[in-house]
Motif scaffolding. Structure first.
Motif, PDB file in Angstrom:
ATOM      1  N   GLU A 134      -5.402  -5.379 -10.284  1.00  0.00           N
ATOM      2  CA  GLU A 134      -6.500  -4.413 -10.254  1.00  0.00           C
ATOM      3  C   GLU A 134      -7.848  -4.978 -10.687  1.00  0.00           C
ATOM      4  N   SER A 135      -7.856  -5.904 -11.655  1.00  0.00           N
ATOM      5  CA  SER A 135      -9.159  -6.377 -12.131  1.00  0.00           C
ATOM      6  C   SER A 135      -9.842  -7.154 -11.014  1.00  0.00           C
ATOM      7  N   ALA A 136     -11.155  -7.032 -10.962  1.00  0.00           N
ATOM      8  CA  ALA A 136     -11.915  -7.650  -9.866  1.00  0.00           C
ATOM      9  C   ALA A 136     -11.693  -9.161  -9.824  1.00  0.00           C
ATOM     10  N   ALA A 137     -11.707  -9.816 -10.980  1.00  0.00           N
ATOM     11  CA  ALA A 137     -11.576 -11.276 -10.996  1.00  0.00           C
ATOM     12  C   ALA A 137     -10.203 -11.721 -10.503  1.00  0.00           C
ATOM     13  N   GLN A 140     -13.012  -3.048  -3.944  1.00  0.00           N
ATOM     14  CA  GLN A 140     -13.912  -2.873  -5.089  1.00  0.00           C
ATOM     15  C   GLN A 140     -14.937  -1.753  -4.871  1.00  0.00           C
ATOM     16  N   ASN A 199     -16.896 -14.346  -9.039  1.00  0.00           N
ATOM     17  CA  ASN A 199     -15.757 -14.296  -8.113  1.00  0.00           C
ATOM     18  C   ASN A 199     -16.131 -14.917  -6.770  1.00  0.00           C
ATOM     19  N   GLN A 218      -8.169 -10.002  -8.656  1.00  0.00           N
ATOM     20  CA  GLN A 218      -8.012  -9.604  -7.258  1.00  0.00           C
ATOM     21  C   GLN A 218      -8.736 -10.578  -6.328  1.00  0.00           C
ATOM     22  N   ALA A 219      -9.926 -10.990  -6.748  1.00  0.00           N
ATOM     23  CA  ALA A 219     -10.704 -11.925  -5.927  1.00  0.00           C
ATOM     24  C   ALA A 219      -9.926 -13.226  -5.720  1.00  0.00           C
ATOM     25  N   ALA A 253     -10.499 -12.387   2.979  1.00  0.00           N
ATOM     26  CA  ALA A 253     -10.448 -12.130   1.537  1.00  0.00           C
ATOM     27  C   ALA A 253     -11.693 -11.364   1.094  1.00  0.00           C
ATOM     28  N   TYR A 257     -11.568  -7.590  -0.387  1.00  0.00           N
ATOM     29  CA  TYR A 257     -12.097  -7.419  -1.751  1.00  0.00           C
ATOM     30  C   TYR A 257     -13.203  -6.369  -1.764  1.00  0.00           C
ATOM     31  N   TYR A 293      -6.847 -12.598  -3.387  1.00  0.00           N
ATOM     32  CA  TYR A 293      -7.179 -12.522  -1.951  1.00  0.00           C
ATOM     33  C   TYR A 293      -7.604 -13.896  -1.421  1.00  0.00           C
ATOM     34  N   GLN A 294      -8.400 -14.608  -2.208  1.00  0.00           N
ATOM     35  CA  GLN A 294      -8.863 -15.921  -1.759  1.00  0.00           C
ATOM     36  C   GLN A 294      -7.673 -16.852  -1.486  1.00  0.00           C
ATOM     37  N   SER A 321       0.821  -1.213   0.000  1.00  0.00           N
ATOM     38  CA  SER A 321       0.000   0.000   0.000  1.00  0.00           C
ATOM     39  C   SER A 321       0.854   1.262   0.000  1.00  0.00           C
TER      40      SER A 321
END
Lengths: 226, 226
Positions: free
Chosen positions: A91-94, B80, B65, A96-97, B72, B76, A100-101, A79
């Motif tokens: 950056e893309s949501a998919a 987002q 996602n 990133q998801a 996570a 997220y 993190y998972q 950060s």
């Protein structure tokens, strides 16, 4: 920036190692650092306790900011130095998801590894049961098979969360390397073996490789029968 | 946005509850949700396994996602929906450092609570030892005292990471509430008690309060002798 940082660490500890990989990936070489010995109990020294009241390593500070939880240190470094070095959070949501998972699933792998590798160290002799250790080994095997299946579903040469090296690898690779150091068979877990080979020569990883593993390349065989 | 989200959850589970608090704080009310019963084993149903191969709750998805690890999901959602609802990650380096540090220390509190509360459930009868449970209780007491000392060092009315409600509270409050539900004494841990009272009526927390706690306000006394 790196001159304002201090890391107290122990060799081979996945939490220490992941903090060091994050520092390398964010081009923060040149931080103050001191290798301490777990065996000599140096993680309980005043020097550590002043930064980390839990008496654990890593003990990390940046100026007056104390970040002793390795996940906290990694997230903070990403950060605060977002545009420097490797971008560790996609950056893309998919993407990133998935990142993190996998990043947080690694904590389960870490715990199940510890439940086997440290069993005799954590459980006093009179409380040990073969049935408990057997159950811990079965749970670890199932966990490793889950990671093997994740990698099987991705293209060859993938990292833990896809085509890019991400924070999931920063936190996860040290645990995978630890498993192999403790005897995990790459024949039984071939995709984890390929992943290990993919990442082990990455500059950030090589630069932070546990020094006592270099001195003594032969590991243990605790996990060889998994 | 919320209409593309589905949460399968269990009542009282801190990982489920923190995901629900994050959804509330980010103004994502109106998501699809289904309350499942751990007692009936519904967390091992196909409906859950399709989202979460670990067969655990929460099982959460946003479009395609999947975010089943509660940390996570929380990270997220904050990322987002950054500019929506409560800002859960502070921007200043000092505030952010403390927030991340406390956020990840909560995992240790969670584990030490589980080591006591679930002892009989996790450890088969023939492997139980009074000495082990006693040691787990001592470790939990020390952990709770550490959190008490953190709060003592801050102004009255502080949240876990300072004057603002942050992600540290999203992930941490459910564990603190769980400790009191299982009999922790607010006389022995007064600052934790004050913190509990400060947060319990927050709209996001009230809206997601475990329904079976509402139905049956009396908890257990597992932790009353700590």
């Amino acid at each position: 920036m790196a001159k304002e940082m201090t890391l107290l660490w122990g060799s081979g500890s996945p939490p220490c190692w992941r903090t060091m990989i994050a520092l390398e990936e964010k081009n923060l070489q040149g931080y103050n650092q001191k290798l301490l010995s777990f065996e000599k109990g140096e993680h309980k020294s005043k020097e550590v306790m002043d930064i980390n009241p839990r008496g654990q390593l890593p003990a990390f500070k940046h100026g007056d900011n104390m970040l002793n939880e390795s996940y906290a240190a990694c997230m903070y470094l990403e950060s605060q130095f977002k545009s420097q070095g490797t971008q560790l959070i996609p950056e893309s949501a998919a993407e990133q998801a998935l990142m993190y998972q996998r990043m947080f699933e690694i904590l389960t792998l870490q715990q199940k590894l510890a439940d086997v590798i440290y069993y005799n160290w954590r459980v006093p002799e009179g409380e040990r049961h073969d049935s408990a250790l057997k159950r811990n080994k079965e749970a670890l095997t199932a966990e490793l098979q889950l990671w093997e299946s994740y990698l099987q579903k991705m293209e060859t040469g993938s990292y833990l969360a896809g085509k890019k090296f991400t924070m999931a690898d920063v936190v996860g690779f040290p645990n995978v390397a630890y498993a192999f150091r403790f005897g995990l068979s790459p024949e039984k877990f071939p995709r984890l073996g390929e992943y290990y080979n993919l990442v082990k020569d990455r500059p950030s990883v090589k630069a932070s490789w546990p020094p006592h593993w270099l001195e003594n390349p032969k590991g243990m065989d605790t996990l060889k029968d998994l």
